[in-house]
Design a protein around this motif. Structure first.
Motif, mmCIF file in Angstrom:
data_model
loop_
_atom_site.group_PDB
_atom_site.id
_atom_site.type_symbol
_atom_site.label_atom_id
_atom_site.label_comp_id
_atom_site.label_asym_id
_atom_site.label_seq_id
_atom_site.Cartn_x
_atom_site.Cartn_y
_atom_site.Cartn_z
ATOM 1 N N CYS A 42 0.837 -1.366 0.012
ATOM 2 C CA CYS A 42 -0.010 0.114 0.123
ATOM 3 C C CYS A 42 0.695 1.348 -0.111
ATOM 4 O O CYS A 42 0.566 2.113 -0.802
ATOM 5 C CB CYS A 42 -0.880 0.185 1.115
ATOM 6 S SG CYS A 42 -2.302 -1.226 1.353
ATOM 7 N N ALA A 43 1.838 1.149 0.744
ATOM 8 C CA ALA A 43 2.798 2.438 0.753
ATOM 9 C C ALA A 43 3.563 2.553 -0.463
ATOM 10 O O ALA A 43 3.665 3.953 -0.792
ATOM 11 C CB ALA A 43 3.925 2.070 2.027
ATOM 12 N N LYS A 44 3.851 1.543 -1.199
ATOM 13 C CA LYS A 44 4.631 1.535 -2.472
ATOM 14 C C LYS A 44 3.634 2.479 -3.410
ATOM 15 O O LYS A 44 3.991 3.326 -4.087
ATOM 16 C CB LYS A 44 5.133 0.274 -2.998
ATOM 17 C CG LYS A 44 5.652 0.354 -4.230
ATOM 18 C CD LYS A 44 6.103 -1.100 -4.615
ATOM 19 C CE LYS A 44 6.690 -1.023 -6.008
ATOM 20 N NZ LYS A 44 7.214 -2.295 -6.661
ATOM 21 N N ARG A 45 2.408 2.123 -3.325
ATOM 22 C CA ARG A 45 1.307 2.511 -4.515
ATOM 23 C C ARG A 45 1.198 3.981 -3.918
ATOM 24 O O ARG A 45 1.024 4.813 -4.725
ATOM 25 C CB ARG A 45 -0.064 1.671 -4.335
ATOM 26 C CG ARG A 45 -0.947 2.052 -5.015
ATOM 27 C CD ARG A 45 -0.834 1.838 -6.481
ATOM 28 N NE ARG A 45 -2.077 2.317 -7.451
ATOM 29 C CZ ARG A 45 -1.968 2.955 -8.620
ATOM 30 N NH1 ARG A 45 -0.907 2.831 -8.993
ATOM 31 N NH2 ARG A 45 -3.062 3.142 -8.997
ATOM 32 N N MET A 46 0.969 4.315 -2.745
ATOM 33 C CA MET A 46 0.769 5.418 -2.150
ATOM 34 C C MET A 46 1.899 6.440 -2.573
ATOM 35 O O MET A 46 1.778 7.605 -3.113
ATOM 36 C CB MET A 46 0.701 5.523 -0.754
ATOM 37 C CG MET A 46 -0.683 4.868 -0.452
ATOM 38 S SD MET A 46 -0.767 4.594 1.321
ATOM 39 C CE MET A 46 -1.071 6.177 2.151
ATOM 40 N N THR A 47 3.098 6.050 -2.567
ATOM 41 C CA THR A 47 4.024 7.170 -3.093
ATOM 42 C C THR A 47 4.367 7.024 -4.498
ATOM 43 O O THR A 47 4.558 8.411 -4.895
ATOM 44 C CB THR A 47 5.668 6.348 -2.709
ATOM 45 O OG1 THR A 47 5.882 5.042 -3.075
ATOM 46 C CG2 THR A 47 5.755 6.330 -1.081
ATOM 47 N N LEU A 58 -0.713 12.013 0.192
ATOM 48 C CA LEU A 58 -0.445 10.427 0.174
ATOM 49 C C LEU A 58 1.025 10.227 0.508
ATOM 50 O O LEU A 58 1.384 9.145 1.098
ATOM 51 C CB LEU A 58 -0.830 9.991 -1.133
ATOM 52 C CG LEU A 58 -2.072 9.820 -1.589
ATOM 53 C CD1 LEU A 58 -2.223 9.463 -2.993
ATOM 54 C CD2 LEU A 58 -2.920 8.715 -0.645
ATOM 55 N N ALA A 62 2.169 7.523 3.527
ATOM 56 C CA ALA A 62 3.082 6.530 3.167
ATOM 57 C C ALA A 62 4.139 6.587 4.029
ATOM 58 O O ALA A 62 4.644 5.546 4.319
ATOM 59 C CB ALA A 62 3.618 6.454 1.762
ATOM 60 N N HIS A 63 4.678 7.757 4.327
ATOM 61 C CA HIS A 63 5.724 7.901 5.309
ATOM 62 C C HIS A 63 5.523 7.206 6.721
ATOM 63 O O HIS A 63 6.391 6.592 7.137
ATOM 64 C CB HIS A 63 6.280 9.445 5.801
ATOM 65 C CG HIS A 63 7.348 9.442 6.339
ATOM 66 N ND1 HIS A 63 8.694 9.334 6.186
ATOM 67 C CD2 HIS A 63 7.434 10.125 7.756
ATOM 68 C CE1 HIS A 63 9.230 9.627 7.184
ATOM 69 N NE2 HIS A 63 8.480 10.202 8.084
ATOM 70 N N LEU A 65 3.043 5.106 7.403
ATOM 71 C CA LEU A 65 2.753 3.691 7.077
ATOM 72 C C LEU A 65 3.970 2.813 7.088
ATOM 73 O O LEU A 65 4.084 1.883 7.728
ATOM 74 C CB LEU A 65 1.926 3.540 5.718
ATOM 75 C CG LEU A 65 1.361 2.048 5.592
ATOM 76 C CD1 LEU A 65 0.558 1.415 7.098
ATOM 77 C CD2 LEU A 65 0.605 1.845 4.420
ATOM 78 N N CYS A 66 5.145 3.464 6.361
ATOM 79 C CA CYS A 66 6.364 2.747 6.466
ATOM 80 C C CYS A 66 7.042 2.757 7.798
ATOM 81 O O CYS A 66 7.401 1.550 8.342
ATOM 82 C CB CYS A 66 7.276 3.510 5.587
ATOM 83 S SG CYS A 66 6.957 3.202 3.910
#
Length: 85
Positions: A42-47, A58, A62-63, A65-66
């Motif tokens: 999810c974080a990859k998609r958000m970035t 976003l 993502a930051h 979430l990581c």
């Protein structure tokens, strides 16, 4: 050696060094790592969306979430007796 989360790793720091959230102890390590993997996807998609669509919110999400994913992964390693810091 345990195959569960240790429950000692925090995340979501604000003022000071006291975490806002903490990984709960006693969760199955395999399940915790599966959840971490799903959150990382999810974080990859958000970035990607943040960088291509100019969605700064976003990027911040993502930051954070990581940070949560890292806490889960670190806590699993501590629970397994292989502290990774």
């Amino acid at each position: 050696m345990s195959d569960t989360t240790a429950g000692v790793t925090g995340f979501g720091y604000g003022d000071g060094d006291k975490p806002l959230f903490r990984v709960e102890p006693g969760h199955d390590s395999k399940l915790a790592m599966e959840q971490a993997s799903a959150m990382m996807a999810c974080a990859k998609r958000m970035t990607l969306l943040a960088s291509t669509d100019g969605e700064a919110d976003l990027g911040w999400a993502a930051h954070l979430l990581c940070d949560m994913v890292k806490a889960v992964m670190d806590d699993v390693e501590i629970g397994r007796g292989r502290e990774s810091r």
